[in-house]
Motif scaffolding. Structure first.
Motif, PDB file in Angstrom:
ATOM      1  N   ALA A 268       0.833  -1.207   0.000  1.00 57.34           N
ATOM      2  CA  ALA A 268       0.000   0.000   0.000  1.00 57.34           C
ATOM      3  C   ALA A 268       0.863   1.251   0.000  1.00 57.34           C
ATOM      4  CB  ALA A 268      -0.929  -0.003   1.216  1.00 57.34           C
ATOM      5  N   GLY A 269       1.949   1.211   0.750  1.00 57.88           N
ATOM      6  CA  GLY A 269       2.849   2.354   0.794  1.00 57.88           C
ATOM      7  C   GLY A 269       3.525   2.606  -0.541  1.00 57.88           C
ATOM      8  N   ILE A 270       3.947   1.528  -1.191  1.00 60.01           N
ATOM      9  CA  ILE A 270       4.599   1.657  -2.505  1.00 60.01           C
ATOM     10  C   ILE A 270       3.635   2.238  -3.528  1.00 60.01           C
ATOM     11  CG2 ILE A 270       5.550   0.310  -4.427  1.00 60.01           C
ATOM     12  CD1 ILE A 270       6.643  -1.624  -2.203  1.00 60.01           C
ATOM     13  N   GLU A 271       2.413   1.715  -3.547  1.00 61.29           N
ATOM     14  CA  GLU A 271       1.424   2.232  -4.492  1.00 61.29           C
ATOM     15  C   GLU A 271       1.000   3.650  -4.124  1.00 61.29           C
ATOM     16  OE1 GLU A 271      -0.779  -1.671  -6.302  1.00 61.29           O
ATOM     17  OE2 GLU A 271      -1.446  -1.038  -4.296  1.00 61.29           O
ATOM     18  N   GLY A 272       0.975   3.952  -2.826  1.00 61.79           N
ATOM     19  CA  GLY A 272       0.607   5.297  -2.384  1.00 61.79           C
ATOM     20  C   GLY A 272       1.593   6.358  -2.851  1.00 61.79           C
ATOM     21  N   MET A 273       2.843   5.972  -3.057  1.00 59.58           N
ATOM     22  CA  MET A 273       3.856   6.907  -3.562  1.00 59.58           C
ATOM     23  C   MET A 273       3.735   7.142  -5.057  1.00 59.58           C
ATOM     24  SD  MET A 273       7.423   6.167  -1.557  1.00 59.58           S
ATOM     25  CE  MET A 273       7.522   4.430  -1.961  1.00 59.58           C
ATOM     26  N   GLY A 274       2.981   6.271  -5.746  1.00 54.98           N
ATOM     27  CA  GLY A 274       2.809   6.439  -7.181  1.00 54.98           C
ATOM     28  C   GLY A 274       3.485   5.394  -8.029  1.00 54.98           C
ATOM     29  N   LEU A 275       3.984   4.319  -7.420  1.00 54.23           N
ATOM     30  CA  LEU A 275       4.611   3.233  -8.166  1.00 54.23           C
ATOM     31  C   LEU A 275       3.632   2.071  -8.320  1.00 54.23           C
ATOM     32  CD1 LEU A 275       8.130   3.268  -6.471  1.00 54.23           C
ATOM     33  CD2 LEU A 275       7.548   4.145  -8.746  1.00 54.23           C
TER      34      LEU A 275
ATOM     35  N   MET B 105      10.018  -0.638 -12.244  1.00 53.13           N
ATOM     36  CA  MET B 105      10.871   0.546 -12.297  1.00 53.13           C
ATOM     37  C   MET B 105      10.354   1.509 -13.359  1.00 53.13           C
ATOM     38  SD  MET B 105      13.241   0.490 -10.037  1.00 53.13           S
ATOM     39  CE  MET B 105      14.431   1.666 -10.686  1.00 53.13           C
ATOM     40  N   PRO B 106      10.111   2.769 -12.983  1.00 51.99           N
ATOM     41  CA  PRO B 106       9.634   3.741 -13.970  1.00 51.99           C
ATOM     42  C   PRO B 106      10.728   4.112 -14.968  1.00 51.99           C
ATOM     43  CG  PRO B 106      10.010   4.803 -11.850  1.00 51.99           C
ATOM     44  CD  PRO B 106      10.209   3.337 -11.630  1.00 51.99           C
TER      45      PRO B 106
ATOM     46  N   ALA C  44      12.731   8.161  -0.786  1.00 50.61           N
ATOM     47  CA  ALA C  44      13.695   9.265  -0.775  1.00 50.61           C
ATOM     48  C   ALA C  44      14.780   9.062  -1.819  1.00 50.61           C
ATOM     49  CB  ALA C  44      14.301   9.399   0.619  1.00 50.61           C
ATOM     50  N   SER C  45      15.180   7.821  -2.044  1.00 50.14           N
ATOM     51  CA  SER C  45      16.207   7.538  -3.052  1.00 50.14           C
ATOM     52  C   SER C  45      15.690   7.837  -4.453  1.00 50.14           C
ATOM     53  CB  SER C  45      16.666   6.083  -2.950  1.00 50.14           C
ATOM     54  OG  SER C  45      17.308   5.845  -1.713  1.00 50.14           O
ATOM     55  N   PHE C  46      14.447   7.508  -4.726  1.00 52.11           N
ATOM     56  CA  PHE C  46      13.847   7.867  -6.014  1.00 52.11           C
ATOM     57  C   PHE C  46      13.894   9.392  -6.199  1.00 52.11           C
ATOM     58  CE2 PHE C  46      11.781   3.658  -6.394  1.00 52.11           C
ATOM     59  CZ  PHE C  46      11.860   3.471  -7.772  1.00 52.11           C
ATOM     60  N   ASN C  47      13.515  10.129  -5.155  1.00 53.26           N
ATOM     61  CA  ASN C  47      13.489  11.580  -5.261  1.00 53.26           C
ATOM     62  C   ASN C  47      14.881  12.154  -5.517  1.00 53.26           C
ATOM     63  OD1 ASN C  47      10.721  11.630  -4.891  1.00 53.26           O
ATOM     64  ND2 ASN C  47      10.851  12.014  -2.680  1.00 53.26           N
TER      65      ASN C  47
ATOM     66  N   GLY D  23      15.822  12.022  -9.102  1.00 51.87           N
ATOM     67  CA  GLY D  23      15.056  12.846 -10.026  1.00 51.87           C
ATOM     68  C   GLY D  23      13.671  12.337 -10.366  1.00 51.87           C
ATOM     69  N   GLN D  24      13.274  11.198  -9.781  1.00 50.13           N
ATOM     70  CA  GLN D  24      11.925  10.654 -10.013  1.00 50.13           C
ATOM     71  C   GLN D  24      11.067  11.040  -8.814  1.00 50.13           C
ATOM     72  OE1 GLN D  24      10.924   8.669 -12.755  1.00 50.13           O
ATOM     73  NE2 GLN D  24       8.835   8.832 -12.006  1.00 50.13           N
ATOM     74  N   LYS D  25      10.318  12.109  -8.949  1.00 51.37           N
ATOM     75  CA  LYS D  25       9.609  12.663  -7.806  1.00 51.37           C
ATOM     76  C   LYS D  25       8.382  11.815  -7.458  1.00 51.37           C
ATOM     77  CE  LYS D  25      12.538  15.936  -7.302  1.00 51.37           C
ATOM     78  NZ  LYS D  25      13.515  15.836  -6.168  1.00 51.37           N
ATOM     79  N   LEU D  26       8.447  11.216  -6.283  1.00 56.34           N
ATOM     80  CA  LEU D  26       7.331  10.422  -5.774  1.00 56.34           C
ATOM     81  C   LEU D  26       6.685  11.158  -4.609  1.00 56.34           C
ATOM     82  CD1 LEU D  26       8.947   6.858  -5.692  1.00 56.34           C
ATOM     83  CD2 LEU D  26       7.602   7.890  -7.524  1.00 56.34           C
ATOM     84  N   ASP D  27       5.452  10.797  -4.307  1.00 59.06           N
ATOM     85  CA  ASP D  27       4.746  11.399  -3.174  1.00 59.06           C
ATOM     86  C   ASP D  27       5.065  10.566  -1.931  1.00 59.06           C
ATOM     87  OD1 ASP D  27       3.055  12.610  -1.394  1.00 59.06           O
ATOM     88  OD2 ASP D  27       1.335  12.667  -2.763  1.00 59.06           O
TER      89      ASP D  27
END
Length: 404
Positions: free
Chosen positions: A294-301, A319-320, A372-375, A378-382
């Motif tokens: 749920a947390g992973i999907e909540g970030m937008g992945l 991976m996006p 945080a590592s995605f951010n 340069g891949q901005k997640l919520d």
């Protein structure tokens, strides 16, 4: 001319990181303090103390495997060694083996069967899907195999063969022996060896059981053990000959020098499972994994496997475009001291949900490091939305993941 003493030798203190990495990949997993302490003990591998420990290991394993009559043996080696013991002892050269393949490790079982000169028929399951019992039966009717190999959960593709019980029933109807790899699933989700009619169950220490790598367990059904005892040909494996291993595990006799520290460690790992109980442990793993998902999907992945085919013990995340998986793993490891796993083909990364990985503090630390590592790359997640989804899903279960 003598060889000089090597120079530039380093102690482990100079090699290992000052702050240990949190192991949240597909294995090995963090181990409880009792397991770590047991792994530091060495005793006589043929003494009375070891004999008592062996009896306890067999007793507890029967509970974890859910078998009253299973013939339990330990293996001095990784889960792959237990896989090879099952194959070497149940597959006769020249016989037919049907290997249900969902990915890397199920394909390894097929390769092992080929190496003992079986005729191997592969049933390659479509990517991201679990095996269909009807299709398995079609292959059995067409090819008439003596043995079927299958995984309960494919660590590499994060797919779960949820209809394993039905597949085993089909195999039993056609007089096939069933070998199941349950390395990442045993004690993390239901597995009923006797009820489902499984003939060989394989598990390693380093995943679901939250034990050390290098020591494994295998359980043979009464039918499988009778088949092994009836074989008159000599196995090409010596260490993995189940009849020789039986000398140590049931007759207090010598086979080879047993990995005593590993056996003590797996004793404690099994004891902790029994103390927690399987029912409680299954719930902890399911709720923990659902919260992480749920947390992973909540970030937008998005997650790799659909819910009906998804393995909860190892979660695969797509991976996006524009983010390199190796860079992500490196950032998490170096900056946040959290380690997750890459893939064996698909463009995914994998987070483990086995044993001690399924604790609230590990979930929050891992998801934060992940987002945080995605951010940073340069891949901005919520990230706040993801953390909120993790927390709210945990709240639905009353933080059951931290009950011991």
């Amino acid at each position: 001319m003598s060889i000089p003493v090597p120079s530039h030798l380093l102690s482990l203190d100079n090699i290992l990181p000052e702050e240990p990495l949190l192991m949240m990949g597909a294995g090995p997993v963090p181990i409880p303090a009792k397991v770590a302490a047991a792994n530091g003990i060495v005793i006589n591998h043929l003494g009375d103390t070891m004999a008592q420990i062996i009896e306890q290991v067999k007793l507890m394993s029967r509970y974890v495997f859910q078998t009253e009559t299973g013939h339990i043996l330990g293996v001095a080696g990784p889960g792959s060694a237990a896989m090879e013991m099952a194959v070497a002892n149940l597959v006769v050269p020249g016989s037919k083996v049907l290997s249900v393949c969902n990915g890397f490790f199920s394909s390894r079982l097929a390769e092992m069967a080929q190496r003992v000169e079986a005729e191997v028929i592969r049933l390659d399951v479509e990517e991201g899907l679990s095996a269909d019992p009807q299709l398995v039966e079609q292959y059995i009717v067409e090819h008439q195999p003596q043995v079927i190999t299958i995984v309960q959960g494919e660590t590499s593709s994060t797919v779960c063969n949820r209809q394993l019980a039905a597949i085993a029933a089909v195999a039993k109807k056609h007089q096939c022996l069933v070998i199941v790899d349950a390395v990442c699933t045993l004690s993390t989700m239901p597995f009923n060896m006797d009820e489902w009619g499984i003939d060989a169950v394989i598990t390693g220490g380093q995943k679901g059981l939250s034990c050390i790598p290098g020591v494994s367990l295998i359980g043979f059904s009464s039918k499988a053990w009778g088949f092994i005892q009836s074989r008159s040909d000599q196995l090409r494996h010596w260490c993995l000959d189940a009849k020789l291993a039986d000398q140590f595990w049931y007759k207090k006799s010598y086979h080879y020098t047993a990995p005593v520290s590993g056996i003590l460690a797996i004793h404690e790992a099994l004891r902790l499972v029994c103390t927690e109980t399987l029912e409680t442990r299954f719930a902890r793993h399911l709720h923990s994994s659902q919260a992480l998902q749920a947390g992973i999907e909540g970030m937008g992945l998005s997650l790799y496997a659909k819910p009906e085919h998804r393995l909860n013990s190892v979660v695969g995340i797509n991976m996006p475009t524009g983010v390199d998986a190796k860079q992500l793993l490196s950032t998490m490891s170096k900056r946040y001291k959290v380690e997750i796993s890459g893939s064996f083909g698909a463009n995914i990364v994998r987070i483990g949900q086995m044993g001690e990985q399924c604790r609230t503090h590990n979930l929050f630390r891992t998801l934060h490091a992940f987002g945080a590592s995605f951010n940073l790359l340069g891949q901005k997640l919520d990230l706040p939305a993801g953390m909120a989804a993790l927390e709210s899903t945990l709240d639905q279960h009353g933080y059951v993941v931290d009950e011991i």
